[in-house]
Design a protein around this motif. Structure first.
Motif, PDB file in Angstrom:
ATOM      1  N   MET A   1       0.849  -1.184   0.000  1.00  0.00           N
ATOM      2  CA  MET A   1       0.000   0.000   0.000  1.00  0.00           C
ATOM      3  C   MET A   1       0.888   1.238   0.000  1.00  0.00           C
ATOM      4  N   LYS A   2       0.496   2.226  -0.799  1.00  0.00           N
ATOM      5  CA  LYS A   2       1.262   3.470  -0.869  1.00  0.00           C
ATOM      6  C   LYS A   2       0.545   4.556  -0.063  1.00  0.00           C
ATOM      7  N   ILE A   3       1.250   5.082   0.924  1.00  0.00           N
ATOM      8  CA  ILE A   3       0.676   6.041   1.869  1.00  0.00           C
ATOM      9  C   ILE A   3       1.330   7.405   1.677  1.00  0.00           C
ATOM     10  N   GLY A   4       0.515   8.438   1.539  1.00  0.00           N
ATOM     11  CA  GLY A   4       1.016   9.814   1.502  1.00  0.00           C
ATOM     12  C   GLY A   4       0.948  10.413   2.888  1.00  0.00           C
ATOM     13  N   LEU A   5       2.043  10.972   3.354  1.00  0.00           N
ATOM     14  CA  LEU A   5       2.108  11.576   4.680  1.00  0.00           C
ATOM     15  C   LEU A   5       1.956  13.092   4.560  1.00  0.00           C
ATOM     16  N   TYR A   6       0.899  13.596   5.175  1.00  0.00           N
ATOM     17  CA  TYR A   6       0.583  15.024   5.149  1.00  0.00           C
ATOM     18  C   TYR A   6       0.810  15.537   6.565  1.00  0.00           C
ATOM     19  N   PHE A   7       1.945  16.185   6.785  1.00  0.00           N
ATOM     20  CA  PHE A   7       2.340  16.634   8.119  1.00  0.00           C
ATOM     21  C   PHE A   7       1.769  18.013   8.418  1.00  0.00           C
ATOM     22  N   GLY A   8       1.452  18.240   9.687  1.00  0.00           N
ATOM     23  CA  GLY A   8       1.013  19.575  10.093  1.00  0.00           C
ATOM     24  C   GLY A   8       0.707  19.611  11.571  1.00  0.00           C
ATOM     25  N   THR A   9       0.693  20.820  12.109  1.00  0.00           N
ATOM     26  CA  THR A   9       0.275  20.965  13.502  1.00  0.00           C
ATOM     27  C   THR A   9      -1.245  20.883  13.587  1.00  0.00           C
ATOM     28  N   PHE A  10      -1.935  21.216  12.473  1.00  0.00           N
ATOM     29  CA  PHE A  10      -3.403  21.144  12.428  1.00  0.00           C
ATOM     30  C   PHE A  10      -4.003  21.803  13.669  1.00  0.00           C
ATOM     31  N   ASN A  11      -3.716  23.090  13.798  1.00  0.00           N
ATOM     32  CA  ASN A  11      -4.052  23.849  15.007  1.00  0.00           C
ATOM     33  C   ASN A  11      -4.959  25.038  14.680  1.00  0.00           C
ATOM     34  N   PRO A  12      -6.223  24.810  14.235  1.00  0.00           N
ATOM     35  CA  PRO A  12      -6.917  23.540  14.084  1.00  0.00           C
ATOM     36  C   PRO A  12      -6.887  23.048  12.628  1.00  0.00           C
ATOM     37  N   VAL A  13      -7.296  21.783  12.446  1.00  0.00           N
ATOM     38  CA  VAL A  13      -7.525  21.258  11.103  1.00  0.00           C
ATOM     39  C   VAL A  13      -8.729  22.002  10.526  1.00  0.00           C
ATOM     40  N   HIS A  14      -8.676  22.343   9.236  1.00  0.00           N
ATOM     41  CA  HIS A  14      -9.775  23.086   8.621  1.00  0.00           C
ATOM     42  C   HIS A  14     -10.108  22.510   7.248  1.00  0.00           C
ATOM     43  N   ILE A  15     -11.117  23.086   6.584  1.00  0.00           N
ATOM     44  CA  ILE A  15     -11.572  22.511   5.311  1.00  0.00           C
ATOM     45  C   ILE A  15     -10.484  22.569   4.243  1.00  0.00           C
ATOM     46  N   GLY A  16      -9.589  23.533   4.314  1.00  0.00           N
ATOM     47  CA  GLY A  16      -8.489  23.592   3.348  1.00  0.00           C
ATOM     48  C   GLY A  16      -7.618  22.359   3.425  1.00  0.00           C
ATOM     49  N   HIS A  17      -7.297  21.932   4.653  1.00  0.00           N
ATOM     50  CA  HIS A  17      -6.510  20.708   4.832  1.00  0.00           C
ATOM     51  C   HIS A  17      -7.233  19.506   4.205  1.00  0.00           C
ATOM     52  N   LEU A  18      -8.537  19.430   4.447  1.00  0.00           N
ATOM     53  CA  LEU A  18      -9.308  18.290   3.936  1.00  0.00           C
ATOM     54  C   LEU A  18      -9.428  18.317   2.416  1.00  0.00           C
ATOM     55  N   ILE A  19      -9.584  19.507   1.841  1.00  0.00           N
ATOM     56  CA  ILE A  19      -9.668  19.617   0.377  1.00  0.00           C
ATOM     57  C   ILE A  19      -8.378  19.108  -0.256  1.00  0.00           C
ATOM     58  N   ILE A  20      -7.243  19.523   0.292  1.00  0.00           N
ATOM     59  CA  ILE A  20      -5.937  19.081  -0.234  1.00  0.00           C
ATOM     60  C   ILE A  20      -5.783  17.565  -0.046  1.00  0.00           C
ATOM     61  N   ALA A  21      -6.020  17.071   1.177  1.00  0.00           N
ATOM     62  CA  ALA A  21      -5.839  15.645   1.467  1.00  0.00           C
ATOM     63  C   ALA A  21      -6.740  14.793   0.573  1.00  0.00           C
ATOM     64  N   ASN A  22      -7.997  15.183   0.429  1.00  0.00           N
ATOM     65  CA  ASN A  22      -8.928  14.409  -0.383  1.00  0.00           C
ATOM     66  C   ASN A  22      -8.544  14.459  -1.860  1.00  0.00           C
ATOM     67  N   HIS A  23      -8.152  15.634  -2.350  1.00  0.00           N
ATOM     68  CA  HIS A  23      -7.770  15.751  -3.755  1.00  0.00           C
ATOM     69  C   HIS A  23      -6.579  14.836  -4.063  1.00  0.00           C
ATOM     70  N   ILE A  24      -5.600  14.840  -3.191  1.00  0.00           N
ATOM     71  CA  ILE A  24      -4.408  14.012  -3.415  1.00  0.00           C
ATOM     72  C   ILE A  24      -4.755  12.522  -3.301  1.00  0.00           C
ATOM     73  N   ALA A  25      -5.624  12.180  -2.356  1.00  0.00           N
ATOM     74  CA  ALA A  25      -6.042  10.781  -2.225  1.00  0.00           C
ATOM     75  C   ALA A  25      -6.809  10.300  -3.463  1.00  0.00           C
ATOM     76  N   GLU A  26      -7.589  11.192  -4.058  1.00  0.00           N
ATOM     77  CA  GLU A  26      -8.442  10.819  -5.188  1.00  0.00           C
ATOM     78  C   GLU A  26      -7.753  10.929  -6.551  1.00  0.00           C
ATOM     79  N   HIS A  27      -6.713  11.767  -6.657  1.00  0.00           N
ATOM     80  CA  HIS A  27      -6.147  12.078  -7.972  1.00  0.00           C
ATOM     81  C   HIS A  27      -4.679  11.703  -8.137  1.00  0.00           C
ATOM     82  N   THR A  28      -4.182  10.820  -7.294  1.00  0.00           N
ATOM     83  CA  THR A  28      -2.809  10.331  -7.439  1.00  0.00           C
ATOM     84  C   THR A  28      -2.838   8.807  -7.282  1.00  0.00           C
ATOM     85  N   ASP A  29      -1.667   8.205  -7.318  1.00  0.00           N
ATOM     86  CA  ASP A  29      -1.581   6.753  -7.148  1.00  0.00           C
ATOM     87  C   ASP A  29      -1.515   6.335  -5.677  1.00  0.00           C
TER      88      ASP A  29
END
Length: 193
Positions: A1-29
């Protein structure tokens, strides 16, 4: 399994973080994206960070409806301040069956040459880069490196600092956060002072 690591303090996590994470999960290998909550970034003031467990809980709340995005506390048990290269060694020991890649904004790629053992990172790991609005551009050597993959993700200009400042000022930032994260912040009176 290929895992992408998205590092951050997430202080707080917001919709921008989720948009990026979801886009990369859906549009890469990548099979999954792990949002790695950083206990303490050497470049950020620790006093402005919520407790590690609260930030991890907010990432749990934000990602629970996404099958291919997971929270990770892998760095919580590592000596601080920690470096990405050390985290990757630890991950390979714990999950030898996975292949790990890095996810970063183009602004971080510009300063990659300052990271500890960055040559090792480039040699051994794919790096998925999402766009950021910035005057700085990475060197041609980094930008064209065979391990660097640009992802045409949406450009998101929401910052956790902006959210914290607006909460402190009593502004409504509800649209910028997953609902459960907003409720968690509001219930605990985080960032009010």
């Amino acid at each position: 399994m290929k895992i992408g690591l998205y590092f951050g303090t997430f202080n707080p996590v917001h919709i921008g973080h989720l948009i990026i994470a979801n886009h990369i999960a859906e549009h890469t290998d990548l099979d999954q994206v792990w949002m790695v909550v950083t206990p303490h970034n050497p470049h950020k003031k620790k006093s402005s960070l919520l407790d590690d467990r609260h930030r991890l809980e907010m990432v749990h709340l934000a990602t629970e409806e996404y099958d291919n995005i997971r929270p990770s506390d892998i760095e919580f048990s590592l000596p601080q301040p920690n470096y990405t290269v050390n985290t990757l060694v630890h991950l390979y020991e714990k999950y030898p069956m996975h292949d790990f890649a890095l996810i970063m904004g183009e602004d971080n790629l510009c300063s990659l040459h300052k990271w500890k053992n960055y040559e090792v990172l480039l040699q051994n790991h794919d790096i998925y880069v999402y766009p950021r609005i910035s005057d700085r551009k990475p060197s041609e050597e980094l930008a064209s490196h065979p391990k660097v993959h640009y992802v045409g993700a949406p450009v998101i200009e929401i910052s956790s600092t902006f959210i914290r400042d607006n909460v402190k000022e009593g502004k409504n930032i509800k649209p910028l956060l997953p609902l459960k994260v907003w409720e968690y912040i509001d219930h605990n009176l985080f960032y009010k002072k």
